[in-house]
Enzyme design. Sequence first.
Site, PDB file in Angstrom:
ATOM      1  N   CYS A   1      46.811  49.721  73.704  1.00 52.83           N
ATOM      2  CA  CYS A   1      46.160  50.888  74.318  1.00 52.83           C
ATOM      3  C   CYS A   1      45.630  50.536  75.710  1.00 52.83           C
ATOM      4  CB  CYS A   1      45.013  51.368  73.421  1.00 52.83           C
ATOM      5  SG  CYS A   1      44.086  52.748  74.124  1.00 52.83           S
TER       6      CYS A   1
ATOM      7  N   GLY B   1      28.341  52.704  66.764  1.00 53.28           N
ATOM      8  CA  GLY B   1      29.230  52.573  67.912  1.00 53.28           C
ATOM      9  C   GLY B   1      29.608  53.953  68.405  1.00 53.28           C
TER      10      GLY B   1
ATOM     11  N   SER C   1      40.487  56.152  71.791  1.00 54.16           N
ATOM     12  CA  SER C   1      41.895  56.247  72.151  1.00 54.16           C
ATOM     13  C   SER C   1      42.770  55.210  71.449  1.00 54.16           C
ATOM     14  CB  SER C   1      42.062  56.135  73.665  1.00 54.16           C
ATOM     15  OG  SER C   1      41.464  54.950  74.125  1.00 54.16           O
TER      16      SER C   1
ATOM     17  N   LYS D   1      28.975  49.269  73.759  1.00 53.24           N
ATOM     18  CA  LYS D   1      29.092  50.536  73.031  1.00 53.24           C
ATOM     19  C   LYS D   1      28.611  50.431  71.591  1.00 53.24           C
ATOM     20  CE  LYS D   1      33.049  51.219  75.934  1.00 53.24           C
ATOM     21  NZ  LYS D   1      34.493  51.097  76.012  1.00 53.24           N
TER      22      LYS D   1
ATOM     23  N   ALA E   1      43.843  46.448  71.831  1.00 52.65           N
ATOM     24  CA  ALA E   1      43.761  46.174  73.269  1.00 52.65           C
ATOM     25  C   ALA E   1      45.115  45.773  73.850  1.00 52.65           C
ATOM     26  CB  ALA E   1      42.730  45.081  73.536  1.00 52.65           C
TER      27      ALA E   1
ATOM     28  N   THR F   1      37.584  54.927  74.192  1.00 51.60           N
ATOM     29  CA  THR F   1      37.548  53.504  73.974  1.00 51.60           C
ATOM     30  C   THR F   1      38.088  53.255  72.584  1.00 51.60           C
ATOM     31  OG1 THR F   1      36.071  51.623  74.072  1.00 51.60           O
ATOM     32  CG2 THR F   1      35.206  53.580  73.019  1.00 51.60           C
TER      33      THR F   1
ATOM     34  N   THR G   1      41.743  50.339  76.293  1.00 47.27           N
ATOM     35  CA  THR G   1      41.011  49.362  75.480  1.00 47.27           C
ATOM     36  C   THR G   1      41.235  47.984  76.079  1.00 47.27           C
ATOM     37  OG1 THR G   1      41.409  50.730  73.519  1.00 47.27           O
ATOM     38  CG2 THR G   1      40.765  48.451  73.126  1.00 47.27           C
TER      39      THR G   1
END
Length: 179
Positions: free
Chosen positions: A166, A51, A130, A39, A163, A7, A169
């Site tokens: 990736c 996290g 990631s 998370k 986001a 994530t 995400t």
Amino acid sequence: MTKIRSTTVLAVIHNGEVAIGADGQATMGNYVAKSNVKKIRKLLDGKIVTGFAGSTADAFTLLERFDEKLKAYGGSMKRAAIELAKDWRTDRYLRKLEAMLITADKDEILVVSGTGDVLEPDNQVAAIGSGSMYAQSAALALKKHATHLTAEDIVRESLNIAADICIYTNHNLIIEKLK
């Protein structure tokens, strides 16, 4: 069994404020298994925020151990993180856990890994998962050039940039702050 992908988790200290955030996506293989995983967790009556990235079950095991260490060492985040990292590296059961943690209090951010590392990042910005390099790069640029932003603003914008890039995400963000 399909391995759950990582994530993106990002923590920033900026202008006296601490913020940590993560996206909500969990993937299994080539599909999104869940889009709103939480998370981020507050520990020690909200004085520490954490996290995680990696396997959720493994991360919860580590969070429980970290919470125990915090209580055992009088709330000292750095000492608890070091003791957790030692156990994580030497214990045969813990050694197999596949996760990473970012933990923050009002003064510092630490990245804790199963290799025994407890790292205090440069520039008070840390990212794991990631999409971490995208989020960290964006946060460093925003922190340097957009000094009027809050730590929460920097985390939100940086995670949104990650986001956009990736595939592991998403834009379902959870962000927690400490003052």
